[in-house]
Design a protein around this motif. Structure first.
Motif, PDB file in Angstrom:
ATOM      1  N   GLU A  18     -27.557  50.172 -11.469  1.00  0.00           N
ATOM      2  CA  GLU A  18     -28.903  49.728 -10.617  1.00  0.00           C
ATOM      3  C   GLU A  18     -29.734  50.896 -10.627  1.00  0.00           C
ATOM      4  O   GLU A  18     -29.353  51.790  -9.899  1.00  0.00           O
ATOM      5  N   THR A  19     -30.911  50.533 -10.876  1.00  0.00           N
ATOM      6  CA  THR A  19     -31.879  51.893 -10.961  1.00  0.00           C
ATOM      7  C   THR A  19     -32.756  51.826  -9.904  1.00  0.00           C
ATOM      8  O   THR A  19     -33.592  52.849  -9.625  1.00  0.00           O
ATOM      9  N   GLY A  20     -33.127  50.493  -9.104  1.00  0.00           N
ATOM     10  CA  GLY A  20     -34.188  50.474  -8.078  1.00  0.00           C
ATOM     11  C   GLY A  20     -35.465  49.946  -8.829  1.00  0.00           C
ATOM     12  O   GLY A  20     -36.200  49.525  -7.990  1.00  0.00           O
ATOM     13  N   TYR A  21     -35.501  50.172 -10.037  1.00  0.00           N
ATOM     14  CA  TYR A  21     -36.894  49.615 -10.685  1.00  0.00           C
ATOM     15  C   TYR A  21     -36.281  47.941 -10.940  1.00  0.00           C
ATOM     16  O   TYR A  21     -35.622  47.697 -11.753  1.00  0.00           O
ATOM     17  N   ALA A  22     -37.052  47.225 -10.125  1.00  0.00           N
ATOM     18  CA  ALA A  22     -36.542  45.706 -10.107  1.00  0.00           C
ATOM     19  C   ALA A  22     -36.669  44.964 -11.879  1.00  0.00           C
ATOM     20  O   ALA A  22     -35.651  44.245 -11.968  1.00  0.00           O
ATOM     21  N   ARG A  23     -37.858  45.236 -12.345  1.00  0.00           N
ATOM     22  CA  ARG A  23     -37.990  44.733 -13.663  1.00  0.00           C
ATOM     23  C   ARG A  23     -36.861  45.090 -14.767  1.00  0.00           C
ATOM     24  O   ARG A  23     -36.265  44.594 -15.464  1.00  0.00           O
ATOM     25  N   LEU A  24     -36.487  46.620 -14.428  1.00  0.00           N
ATOM     26  CA  LEU A  24     -35.422  46.987 -15.288  1.00  0.00           C
ATOM     27  C   LEU A  24     -34.237  46.551 -14.959  1.00  0.00           C
ATOM     28  O   LEU A  24     -33.338  46.243 -15.902  1.00  0.00           O
ATOM     29  N   ASP A  25     -33.744  46.477 -13.704  1.00  0.00           N
ATOM     30  CA  ASP A  25     -32.579  45.972 -13.127  1.00  0.00           C
ATOM     31  C   ASP A  25     -32.310  44.572 -13.656  1.00  0.00           C
ATOM     32  O   ASP A  25     -31.254  44.032 -14.211  1.00  0.00           O
ATOM     33  N   GLU A  26     -33.448  43.605 -13.798  1.00  0.00           N
ATOM     34  CA  GLU A  26     -33.447  42.301 -14.177  1.00  0.00           C
ATOM     35  C   GLU A  26     -33.118  41.945 -15.592  1.00  0.00           C
ATOM     36  O   GLU A  26     -32.335  41.211 -16.157  1.00  0.00           O
ATOM     37  N   ARG A  27     -33.487  43.233 -16.577  1.00  0.00           N
ATOM     38  CA  ARG A  27     -33.351  43.015 -17.684  1.00  0.00           C
ATOM     39  C   ARG A  27     -31.995  43.639 -18.102  1.00  0.00           C
ATOM     40  O   ARG A  27     -31.337  42.919 -18.976  1.00  0.00           O
ATOM     41  N   ILE A  28     -31.424  44.447 -17.351  1.00  0.00           N
ATOM     42  CA  ILE A  28     -30.092  44.917 -17.810  1.00  0.00           C
ATOM     43  C   ILE A  28     -29.176  43.870 -17.463  1.00  0.00           C
ATOM     44  O   ILE A  28     -28.175  43.624 -18.149  1.00  0.00           O
ATOM     45  N   ALA A  29     -29.474  42.795 -16.275  1.00  0.00           N
ATOM     46  CA  ALA A  29     -28.625  41.795 -16.041  1.00  0.00           C
ATOM     47  C   ALA A  29     -28.542  40.939 -17.057  1.00  0.00           C
ATOM     48  O   ALA A  29     -27.397  40.400 -17.435  1.00  0.00           O
ATOM     49  N   LEU A  30     -29.640  40.537 -17.767  1.00  0.00           N
ATOM     50  CA  LEU A  30     -29.854  39.959 -18.970  1.00  0.00           C
ATOM     51  C   LEU A  30     -29.156  40.312 -20.147  1.00  0.00           C
ATOM     52  O   LEU A  30     -28.254  39.283 -20.495  1.00  0.00           O
ATOM     53  N   THR A  31     -29.217  41.418 -20.430  1.00  0.00           N
ATOM     54  CA  THR A  31     -28.458  42.179 -21.458  1.00  0.00           C
ATOM     55  C   THR A  31     -26.801  41.867 -21.081  1.00  0.00           C
ATOM     56  O   THR A  31     -25.873  41.640 -21.742  1.00  0.00           O
ATOM     57  N   ARG A  32     -26.268  42.082 -19.964  1.00  0.00           N
ATOM     58  CA  ARG A  32     -24.960  42.073 -19.419  1.00  0.00           C
ATOM     59  C   ARG A  32     -24.472  40.572 -19.657  1.00  0.00           C
ATOM     60  O   ARG A  32     -23.264  40.526 -20.267  1.00  0.00           O
ATOM     61  N   GLY A  33     -25.389  39.645 -19.499  1.00  0.00           N
ATOM     62  CA  GLY A  33     -25.137  38.335 -19.945  1.00  0.00           C
ATOM     63  C   GLY A  33     -24.538  37.927 -21.401  1.00  0.00           C
ATOM     64  O   GLY A  33     -24.149  36.825 -21.671  1.00  0.00           O
ATOM     65  N   LYS A  34     -25.042  38.901 -22.146  1.00  0.00           N
ATOM     66  CA  LYS A  34     -25.145  38.683 -23.635  1.00  0.00           C
ATOM     67  C   LYS A  34     -23.918  39.580 -24.093  1.00  0.00           C
ATOM     68  O   LYS A  34     -23.756  39.688 -25.367  1.00  0.00           O
ATOM     69  N   LYS A  35     -22.806  39.889 -23.314  1.00  0.00           N
ATOM     70  CA  LYS A  35     -21.913  40.841 -23.928  1.00  0.00           C
ATOM     71  C   LYS A  35     -21.143  40.321 -25.252  1.00  0.00           C
ATOM     72  O   LYS A  35     -20.892  41.023 -25.937  1.00  0.00           O
ATOM     73  N   ALA A  36     -20.783  39.100 -24.987  1.00  0.00           N
ATOM     74  CA  ALA A  36     -19.812  38.555 -26.176  1.00  0.00           C
ATOM     75  C   ALA A  36     -20.487  38.549 -27.461  1.00  0.00           C
ATOM     76  O   ALA A  36     -19.729  38.950 -28.595  1.00  0.00           O
ATOM     77  N   HIS A  37     -21.912  38.494 -27.390  1.00  0.00           N
ATOM     78  CA  HIS A  37     -22.687  38.333 -28.708  1.00  0.00           C
ATOM     79  C   HIS A  37     -23.087  39.882 -29.156  1.00  0.00           C
ATOM     80  O   HIS A  37     -23.034  39.996 -30.272  1.00  0.00           O
ATOM     81  N   LEU A  38     -23.262  40.668 -28.115  1.00  0.00           N
ATOM     82  CA  LEU A  38     -23.685  42.017 -28.736  1.00  0.00           C
ATOM     83  C   LEU A  38     -22.376  42.690 -29.044  1.00  0.00           C
ATOM     84  O   LEU A  38     -22.493  43.709 -29.806  1.00  0.00           O
ATOM     85  N   LEU A  39     -21.219  42.529 -28.828  1.00  0.00           N
ATOM     86  CA  LEU A  39     -20.021  43.071 -28.954  1.00  0.00           C
ATOM     87  C   LEU A  39     -19.073  42.569 -29.829  1.00  0.00           C
ATOM     88  O   LEU A  39     -18.049  42.792 -30.000  1.00  0.00           O
ATOM     89  N   LEU A  40     -19.944  41.492 -30.796  1.00  0.00           N
ATOM     90  CA  LEU A  40     -18.873  40.818 -31.494  1.00  0.00           C
ATOM     91  C   LEU A  40     -18.586  41.680 -32.855  1.00  0.00           C
ATOM     92  O   LEU A  40     -17.584  41.298 -33.463  1.00  0.00           O
ATOM     93  N   VAL A  41     -19.357  42.782 -32.852  1.00  0.00           N
ATOM     94  CA  VAL A  41     -18.905  43.955 -34.072  1.00  0.00           C
ATOM     95  C   VAL A  41     -17.382  44.704 -33.750  1.00  0.00           C
ATOM     96  O   VAL A  41     -16.768  44.931 -34.575  1.00  0.00           O
ATOM     97  N   LEU A  42     -17.058  44.360 -32.554  1.00  0.00           N
ATOM     98  CA  LEU A  42     -15.529  44.661 -32.094  1.00  0.00           C
ATOM     99  C   LEU A  42     -14.480  43.882 -32.902  1.00  0.00           C
ATOM    100  O   LEU A  42     -13.608  44.310 -33.033  1.00  0.00           O
TER     101      LEU A  42
END
Length: 561
Positions: A438-462
């Protein structure tokens, strides 16, 4: 934007949590107001330009700023952050040059002294190209048989039909589709060496009577999809006769295929994966499960049971049955029904290979289609590059996060080269730590949360280290189509769009396989057919190198509407 630099507020020095939260809220409010101001300014300028045009004047010209990759707000490239030094491999090229003729050069005897001794030859290789006409006057024998009442005429050699020979035909195809030259420029080059050809005839050579090549393109797609359980895909805008359409790119390391379609929805992507076969639909447990997850009402699913279950239907039959039994269903639910039944039929098909994993961006039309979905890290990083905060502490927060983002990406690249069970857990934990920030910059935190929700697809390389971390091959394929569009605008007929798709597929695939596109075109146009087909090349490479060696069948991914 003020002339003096804005102060940086160090939130870490503020110990009171309530005060820190209040200051973060005020800073984010400033960002929102600045963003709104920018939007309103752009809208006012647009309206001014429109007003000027209505008065017969010109609007404000659009001049892009000079920016280096990664240096400007308008540039979303991550090349600078991802760049890694690679040892340069220097290899001699003389061994790769085929010698077409040898010419012995002699020394003028009058220049030699009386005691000169011959010491052999010194070799010098010079590369050159001969570009000239080879106009042939064929004298065809003609015989007449009075008893048979007919004439007998010697045929032209294979590949010679009409006014132009196979060399010229192959060269025009290479110029237009591989060299990205426009038709007027090709005419200019041909006429400069003495070829007499009209613009209409050149257009016919490039587009018409290409059925054998269309069949080769279909065979390439079939072999390419069959060669690997995973594929890249992307799309880009194109125009056909002035109408907006979409060029779909499907590829893996052995081929690249182009398909132009009116839409880019889920059914259109399925048309690409099915290699243009007629659409089929299947109502089964898988389709009903998909519809339940996208919250199609239980009543609608119950009414669907009036349709034949576990029976493959063609598109006209399904549409007729939907009109009979679900005529009042809304457009969105009808779309979900068509998508679900089409995907179920695709997964059950036996007449062609089924792609098991797509590497792509996070566009919704790519979900449902395959058992697993690998998302592109470069595309995900682009979302963060699009953040253009006004306050310096927010800019610093974005820069720090992007540094950590690409550092984690580098770790995944290392894992992909040397995969192992021991590294999977720590990398997954590092992902959770990075994208819980959590950085305190709302738009960045929102974008980080969206990426977190894609974990299974982004880490498929594992679990599948054979797949790339990015979708660059498909994006590079799309870039070739964009360049072709910039040079030639777009085809004016459906036949022209099909020719663009076919020959761009052949050119891109030949390049990947290390086959000379000109020699391949000449071999096919001349009717010799001595060279191995590109589809057979793909099959041979697939037998020698397994791109899906670590593949395991997963459970279907949850759908996204």
């Amino acid at each position: 934007m003020p002339d003096h630099p804005l102060p940086v507020i160090d939130l870490e020095q503020i110990t009171d949590a309530g005060a820190r939260h209040a200051i973060c809220g005020l800073l984010n409010l400033v960002e929102e107001l600045v963003t709104e101001n920018r939007t309103l300014r752009a809208e006012v300028q647009r309206l001014r330009d429109e007003n000027n045009r209505l008065k017969g004047e010109q609007g404000r010209p659009t001049i892009k700023a000079n920016t280096k990759p990664g240096a400007g707000a308008g540039d979303h490239s991550s090349e600078r952050e991802r760049w890694r030094s690679v040892p340069r491999q220097v290899s001699g090229k003389l061994q790769q040059i085929a010698i077409d003729r040898t010419e012995v050069l002699v020394v003028d005897p009058t220049r030699l002294p009386h005691d000169a001794e011959f010491k052999g030859h010194e070799s010098v290789v010079v590369q050159d190209v001969v570009f000239r006409t080879d106009n042939v006057l064929f004298q065809k024998e003609k015989w007449y048989s009075p008893s048979a009442g007919k004439s007998y005429l010697a045929p032209l050699p294979p590949g010679y039909a009409g006014e132009f020979g196979p060399g010229l035909k192959a060269l025009t195809l290479v110029f237009y589709y591989a060299g990205q030259m426009s038709e007027p420029k090709i005419l200019e080059v041909l006429r400069s060496v003495g070829v007499k050809i009209s613009a209409g005839h050149l257009s016919n050579l490039l587009i018409k009577d290409q059925e054998p090549f269309h069949a080769e393109k279909a065979a390439i797609v079939e072999a390419g999809v069959r060669s690997s359980p995973w594929q890249h895909t992307d799309d880009t805008a194109t125009r056909v006769n002035g109408q907006n359409q979409h060029c779909h790119i499907l590829c893996n390391p052995r081929y690249t295929a182009y398909t132009t379609l009116p839409g880019k929805d889920r059914l259109s992507v399925l048309d690409v994966l099915r290699n243009g076969r007629p659409r089929t639909f299947l109502l089964n447990d898988e389709a009903l499960g998909f519809l339940g997850r996208v919250q199609v009402s239980a009543l609608t699913r119950q009414r669907l049971l009036h349709l034949p279950c576990d029976q493959v239907l063609d598109e006209p039959t399904l549409l007729r049955l939907l009109d009979e039994h679900l005529g009042g269903v809304g457009a969105q639910q009808r779309k979900w029904i068509l998508d679900a039944l089409a995907v179920a039929a695709y997964h059950a098909q036996a007449e062609g290979p089924v792609v098991q994993l797509l590497v792509c961006d996070d566009a919704p039309q790519f979900t449902w289609l395959t058992e697993e979905l690998g998302l592109c890290w470069v595309h995900e990083g682009r979302h963060y590059k699009k953040l253009v905060p006004y306050l310096p502490q927010h800019r610093q927060a974005v820069e720090r996060f992007l540094t950590d983002f690409w550092a984690f990406y580098a770790k995944l690249l290392v894992y992909r080269q040397h995969p192992g069970e021991a590294e999977r857990g720590p990398l997954a934990a590092a992902f959770d730590t990075l994208f819980a920030r959590e950085t305190g910059y709302a738009r960045l935190d929102e974008r980080i949360a969206l990426t977190r929700g894609k974990k299974a697809h982004l880490l498929l390389v594992l679990t599948h280290p054979e797949i790339p971390l990015h979708n660059n091959p498909a994006e590079l394929g799309a870039r070739q189509r964009v360049r072709k569009r910039d040079v030639s605008f777009g085809p004016r007929t459906g036949g022209g769009a099909r020719a663009w798709d076919t020959f761009m597929t052949l050119a891109a695939t030949a390049r990947k396989l290390g086959v000379s596109f000109y020699h391949y075109m000449h071999d096919r146009v001349s009717g010799q057919n001595r060279l191995l087909s590109l589809a057979d090349h793909i099959d041979q490479e697939a037998r020698g190198l397994n791109l899906g060696a670590s593949w395991t069948t997963p459970s279907p991914a949850p759908p996204t509407s």
